[in-house]
Motif scaffolding. Structure first.
Motif, PDB file in Angstrom:
ATOM      1  N   LYS A 137       0.816  -1.201   0.000  1.00  0.00           N
ATOM      2  CA  LYS A 137       0.000   0.000   0.000  1.00  0.00           C
ATOM      3  C   LYS A 137       0.862   1.268   0.000  1.00  0.00           C
ATOM      4  O   LYS A 137       1.872   1.347   0.688  1.00  0.00           O
ATOM      5  CB  LYS A 137      -0.927   0.021   1.226  1.00  0.00           C
ATOM      6  CG  LYS A 137      -2.054  -1.011   1.180  1.00  0.00           C
ATOM      7  CD  LYS A 137      -3.101  -0.615   0.159  1.00  0.00           C
ATOM      8  CE  LYS A 137      -4.289  -1.569   0.185  1.00  0.00           C
ATOM      9  NZ  LYS A 137      -5.297  -1.213  -0.848  1.00  0.00           N
ATOM     10  N   MET A 138       0.425   2.230  -0.784  1.00  0.00           N
ATOM     11  CA  MET A 138       1.067   3.539  -0.786  1.00  0.00           C
ATOM     12  C   MET A 138       0.694   4.280   0.504  1.00  0.00           C
ATOM     13  O   MET A 138      -0.430   4.144   0.994  1.00  0.00           O
ATOM     14  CB  MET A 138       0.580   4.323  -2.004  1.00  0.00           C
ATOM     15  CG  MET A 138       1.567   5.307  -2.575  1.00  0.00           C
ATOM     16  SD  MET A 138       0.872   6.219  -3.982  1.00  0.00           S
ATOM     17  CE  MET A 138       0.558   4.898  -5.136  1.00  0.00           C
ATOM     18  N   GLU A 139       1.633   5.046   1.022  1.00  0.00           N
ATOM     19  CA  GLU A 139       1.390   5.798   2.257  1.00  0.00           C
ATOM     20  C   GLU A 139       1.857   7.240   2.096  1.00  0.00           C
ATOM     21  O   GLU A 139       2.789   7.507   1.338  1.00  0.00           O
ATOM     22  CB  GLU A 139       2.162   5.168   3.424  1.00  0.00           C
ATOM     23  CG  GLU A 139       1.797   3.741   3.734  1.00  0.00           C
ATOM     24  CD  GLU A 139       2.670   3.195   4.846  1.00  0.00           C
ATOM     25  OE1 GLU A 139       2.218   3.217   6.009  1.00  0.00           O
ATOM     26  OE2 GLU A 139       3.811   2.764   4.555  1.00  0.00           O
ATOM     27  N   PRO A 140       1.235   8.169   2.826  1.00  0.00           N
ATOM     28  CA  PRO A 140       1.682   9.567   2.772  1.00  0.00           C
ATOM     29  C   PRO A 140       2.894   9.778   3.667  1.00  0.00           C
ATOM     30  O   PRO A 140       2.812  10.337   4.765  1.00  0.00           O
ATOM     31  CB  PRO A 140       0.454  10.342   3.275  1.00  0.00           C
ATOM     32  CG  PRO A 140      -0.246   9.377   4.180  1.00  0.00           C
ATOM     33  CD  PRO A 140      -0.011   8.010   3.612  1.00  0.00           C
ATOM     34  N   CYS A 141       4.036   9.296   3.210  1.00  0.00           N
ATOM     35  CA  CYS A 141       5.273   9.433   3.970  1.00  0.00           C
ATOM     36  C   CYS A 141       6.432   9.532   2.991  1.00  0.00           C
ATOM     37  O   CYS A 141       6.304   9.185   1.820  1.00  0.00           O
ATOM     38  CB  CYS A 141       5.476   8.259   4.931  1.00  0.00           C
ATOM     39  SG  CYS A 141       5.515   6.636   4.113  1.00  0.00           S
ATOM     40  N   VAL A 142       7.562  10.000   3.475  1.00  0.00           N
ATOM     41  CA  VAL A 142       8.728  10.224   2.623  1.00  0.00           C
ATOM     42  C   VAL A 142       9.722   9.081   2.794  1.00  0.00           C
ATOM     43  O   VAL A 142      10.067   8.704   3.920  1.00  0.00           O
ATOM     44  CB  VAL A 142       9.399  11.564   2.969  1.00  0.00           C
ATOM     45  CG1 VAL A 142      10.667  11.752   2.137  1.00  0.00           C
ATOM     46  CG2 VAL A 142       8.443  12.709   2.706  1.00  0.00           C
ATOM     47  N   THR A 143      10.153   8.521   1.664  1.00  0.00           N
ATOM     48  CA  THR A 143      11.127   7.434   1.674  1.00  0.00           C
ATOM     49  C   THR A 143      12.533   8.007   1.598  1.00  0.00           C
ATOM     50  O   THR A 143      12.849   8.757   0.670  1.00  0.00           O
ATOM     51  CB  THR A 143      10.908   6.501   0.467  1.00  0.00           C
ATOM     52  OG1 THR A 143       9.575   5.985   0.508  1.00  0.00           O
ATOM     53  CG2 THR A 143      11.895   5.347   0.473  1.00  0.00           C
ATOM     54  N   PRO A 144      13.388   7.690   2.579  1.00  0.00           N
ATOM     55  CA  PRO A 144      14.775   8.180   2.502  1.00  0.00           C
ATOM     56  C   PRO A 144      15.449   7.683   1.232  1.00  0.00           C
ATOM     57  O   PRO A 144      15.198   6.563   0.776  1.00  0.00           O
ATOM     58  CB  PRO A 144      15.429   7.568   3.752  1.00  0.00           C
ATOM     59  CG  PRO A 144      14.285   7.271   4.681  1.00  0.00           C
ATOM     60  CD  PRO A 144      13.133   6.909   3.793  1.00  0.00           C
ATOM     61  N   SER A 145      16.287   8.502   0.653  1.00  0.00           N
ATOM     62  CA  SER A 145      16.997   8.099  -0.558  1.00  0.00           C
ATOM     63  C   SER A 145      17.939   6.941  -0.240  1.00  0.00           C
ATOM     64  O   SER A 145      18.452   6.841   0.879  1.00  0.00           O
ATOM     65  CB  SER A 145      17.793   9.269  -1.121  1.00  0.00           C
ATOM     66  OG  SER A 145      16.924  10.305  -1.522  1.00  0.00           O
ATOM     67  N   PRO A 146      18.162   6.044  -1.221  1.00  0.00           N
ATOM     68  CA  PRO A 146      19.081   4.925  -0.991  1.00  0.00           C
ATOM     69  C   PRO A 146      20.447   5.421  -0.545  1.00  0.00           C
ATOM     70  O   PRO A 146      20.920   6.468  -1.000  1.00  0.00           O
ATOM     71  CB  PRO A 146      19.157   4.240  -2.356  1.00  0.00           C
ATOM     72  CG  PRO A 146      17.911   4.661  -3.068  1.00  0.00           C
ATOM     73  CD  PRO A 146      17.594   6.031  -2.569  1.00  0.00           C
ATOM     74  N   ALA A 147      21.067   4.649   0.346  1.00  0.00           N
ATOM     75  CA  ALA A 147      22.369   5.051   0.877  1.00  0.00           C
ATOM     76  C   ALA A 147      23.394   5.216  -0.239  1.00  0.00           C
ATOM     77  O   ALA A 147      24.279   6.062  -0.171  1.00  0.00           O
ATOM     78  CB  ALA A 147      22.852   4.028   1.903  1.00  0.00           C
ATOM     79  N   ALA A 148      23.253   4.384  -1.278  1.00  0.00           N
ATOM     80  CA  ALA A 148      24.216   4.407  -2.386  1.00  0.00           C
ATOM     81  C   ALA A 148      23.647   5.151  -3.587  1.00  0.00           C
ATOM     82  O   ALA A 148      23.693   4.681  -4.709  1.00  0.00           O
ATOM     83  CB  ALA A 148      24.592   2.987  -2.777  1.00  0.00           C
ATOM     84  N   SER A 149      23.093   6.325  -3.339  1.00  0.00           N
ATOM     85  CA  SER A 149      22.459   7.062  -4.433  1.00  0.00           C
ATOM     86  C   SER A 149      23.255   8.308  -4.795  1.00  0.00           C
ATOM     87  O   SER A 149      22.713   9.364  -5.027  1.00  0.00           O
ATOM     88  CB  SER A 149      21.028   7.461  -4.052  1.00  0.00           C
ATOM     89  OG  SER A 149      21.043   8.301  -2.910  1.00  0.00           O
ATOM     90  N   GLY A 150      24.562   8.161  -4.815  1.00  0.00           N
ATOM     91  CA  GLY A 150      25.415   9.292  -5.157  1.00  0.00           C
ATOM     92  C   GLY A 150      25.260   9.690  -6.607  1.00  0.00           C
ATOM     93  O   GLY A 150      24.393   9.213  -7.330  1.00  0.00           O
ATOM     94  N   SER A 151      26.128  10.569  -7.058  1.00  0.00           N
ATOM     95  CA  SER A 151      26.026  11.069  -8.422  1.00  0.00           C
ATOM     96  C   SER A 151      26.229   9.944  -9.422  1.00  0.00           C
ATOM     97  O   SER A 151      27.070   9.061  -9.224  1.00  0.00           O
ATOM     98  CB  SER A 151      27.075  12.171  -8.642  1.00  0.00           C
ATOM     99  OG  SER A 151      28.378  11.664  -8.435  1.00  0.00           O
TER     100      SER A 151
END
Length: 606
Positions: free
Chosen positions: A384-398
């Motif tokens: 289910k979709m929720e009204p919350c913010v998902t932290p970006s992946p730890a390995a989501s650099g440039s």
């Protein structure tokens, strides 16, 4: 009349012949390997004998005609196959998990009824979906972008409903797609040029895009010129065959909607997301839909919104909507964007563009959004979709520009985020799939000719197959089975490829006849004891075009079961050894779906 003794003698002779052939094959293979190692002499003789010695039971396979050239070389047990019959003609466009009649039984709230609702086992069709009469092979890309044979998707409603918006026109026996759209009356190229004045679309940094409410996917179709690949999404609704038209044109698309469940993509996947008058209520449900876009958008990615309510002050009369309603709608969107720390980069006319910040910690604000509690932001299948913010992946650099990033080391791997996948394994996998792809091309010589535009990899792994085939002539839908031991779909997106989560015990979210080539590596071993081989093969047949090709790589005993089933499915098959020779237990089954259409009681012999 033959006696039992004679029968036994014949069997003994046959067994002895097979034994001699196997011994000779093994001998010449080992001899060839020894000669290739650099020791001894006579390399050319050994290699020539190895090439000429047929160590497999093969049948001929023709990739370019309607004729069945299968030599029918099979043993008695293979002859006892179950013939799978055609479905009734009314099922020509049957899309099991998005069936209109079933959809209407589900709640309308939040578009729930437009989401996936698959039939139970007792309601599944165990038959072959026919092609419409007159069906023809799509035009090669790029002509397919602009023209689709009418017989392949014979629906004219959009030519009437969208006549003034230049979506689609009916001309004789073809549909023509002028490249227009509701929000780009001057054509998709002009619209994309305006976006490119803000978003760097020409340097390879923006490669993957998501188009929600895509219509006939002209935005995605014209982005290919800039080497950007878009995943287009539209529901199966009153606008008949939107996604079907997109795929007929050779543009990636799935049947889907932002409703109550999460999108089937990993977090931080897309470089850019787009909505052109897609009719999604972005400010509703506490901004839940914008938060889902934020989840799948990588840091530094862009979100484009064109059409209502942008520039409502000048357009409310043309849109025939109250000023107050449109003003409130835009206010909610702006509030959620601030909550997500998106930076507004552009607003002119009816186009607004936001950028997701590279580091949300740099955003100082009084109100902090609720953070999603899930420990795995990529666990999205039927969640289910929720009204919350998902932290970006730890390995989501440039990310590196495309095509450099296609074979560069993905951050998810170099950081150790994926357990069990090392940098050495990634490099080894890349080399292996180059080798496999070259072997495939020796068997099916038209793989990279432009004949196959829409390609699917049913068990994509690290995306090595798609990377090895990378070409402007084709694109690959990389599917990550939800039961896979390692979830590497995020790696695939990092490479500048596209993909989707899916469980192959269910039907895929697409219309019939939407893929030209399907590849399955280890898929049937993976799903052993999960669901039947026949159900998976019937789904492959549903989504494969007439005269489309299949490549199945698996263990020999698994492939023999598969081969026996497809003998009753109007497929021509050919089994070949592993590239490293006949002693490797893994084999490859090549197949071509025969041409036949609704009303045919037997395969075409034209």
């Amino acid at each position: 009349m033959a006696t039992k003794g004679n029968s036994g003698d014949n069997r003994n002779k046959s067994s002895m012949s097979v034994f001699i052939i196997v011994v000779l094959c093994a001998f010449f293979y080992l001899l060839g390997a020894w000669q290739r190692s650099g020791f001894g002499k006579g390399d050319s003789i050994a290699l020539e004998i190895t090439r000429q010695t047929d160590c497999s039971v093969l049948s001929n396979l023709n990739y370019e005609t309607h004729h069945d050239d299968d030599a029918q070389q099979s043993d008695a047990s293979e002859m006892e196959v179950k013939e799978i019959m055609p479905c009734e003609d009314k099922y020509i466009d049957y899309t099991p998990c998005h069936d209109q009649a079933r959809a209407m039984t589900f709640p309308r709230e939040n578009m729930n009824y437009r989401e996936r609702h698959c039939p139970p086992e007792e309601e599944r069709l165990h038959c072959l979906i026919p092609a419409p009469k007159g069906y023809s092979t799509p035009f090669p890309w790029p002509k397919s972008r602009d023209y689709v044979p009418y017989a392949n998707a014979p629906y004219k409603s959009l030519t009437v409903e969208k006549a003034v918006q230049n979506w689609i026109q009916y001309e004789g026996n073809v549909f023509r797609f002028p490249g227009g759209g509701t929000q780009f009356p001057h054509g998709a190229d002009a619209y994309i040029d305006e976006l490119a004045s803000v978003i760097p679309l020409d340097n390879g940094m923006v490669r993957t895009a998501l188009d929600t409410g895509c219509g006939v996917a002209s935005w995605g179709a014209y982005l290919f010129k800039r080497n950007v690949i878009a995943m287009s999404i539209a529901p199966r609704d009153s606008h008949e065959a939107q996604v079907q038209f997109a795929l007929e044109r050779g543009v990636p698309a799935i049947v889907g909607v932002l409703g109550t469940i999460k999108l089937p993509f990993p977090s931080g996947s897309f470089d850019m997301a787009h909505c052109s008058r897609c009719l999604i209520q972005w400010g509703s449900n506490d901004g839940m839909y914008m938060m889902e876009v934020d989840r799948v958008l990588r840091p530094g990615g862009y979100w484009i919104l064109s059409g209502p309510p942008i520039n409502w002050k000048n357009n409310y009369q043309a849109w025939q909507r109250p000023e107050e309603e449109l003003e409130e709608e835009q206010r909610k969107i702006e509030d959620v964007a601030r909550l997500l720390c998106w930076e507004k980069k552009h607003e002119r006319g009816e186009i607004a563009i936001w950028m997701k910040r590279l580091n949300s910690d740099e955003c100082q604000q009084a109100t902090q959004p609720k953070t999603c509690e899930s420990s795995n932001p990529d666990d999205v299948w039927y969640k289910k979709m929720e009204p919350c913010v998902t932290p970006s992946p730890a390995a989501s650099g440039s990310w590196k520009p495309f095509p450099e990033r296609l074979n560069a080391m993905p951050a998810r791997i170099s950081s150790g985020s994926i357990t069990g996948v090392s940098t050495e394994e990634y490099e080894r996998d890349t080399r292996l799939w180059r080798k496999h792809a070259n072997a495939y091309k020796r068997i099916n010589k038209i793989i990279d000719s432009g004949r196959y535009r829409n390609i699917m990899d049913m068990n994509a792994g690290l995306g090595g197959f798609a990377a090895a085939l990378e070409s402007r002539k084709l694109w690959v839908m990389n599917v990550m089975p939800t039961i896979a031991e390692k979830d590497t779909l995020g790696v695939i997106f990092e490479r500048g490829l596209i993909g989707i989560y899916h469980d192959w015990c269910e039907a895929f979210s697409t219309y019939p006849r939407t893929y030209d080539l399907i590849h399955a590596n280890g898929l049937f071993s993976l799903y052993m004891n999960k669901c039947s081989e026949e159900d998976i093969l019937l789904e492959m047949d549903r989504i494969l075009r007439p005269e489309g090709a299949v490549i199945i790589r698996d263990q020999y005993d698994v492939l023999m079961k598969v081969k026996r089933i497809v003998k009753g499915m109007r497929w021509n098959t050919k089994m070949v050894d592993h590239e490293d020779g006949p002693l490797v237990p893994e084999k490859v089954l090549f197949a071509v779906k025969q041409y036949w259409v609704a009303g045919d009681n037997s395969p075409s012999s034209e």
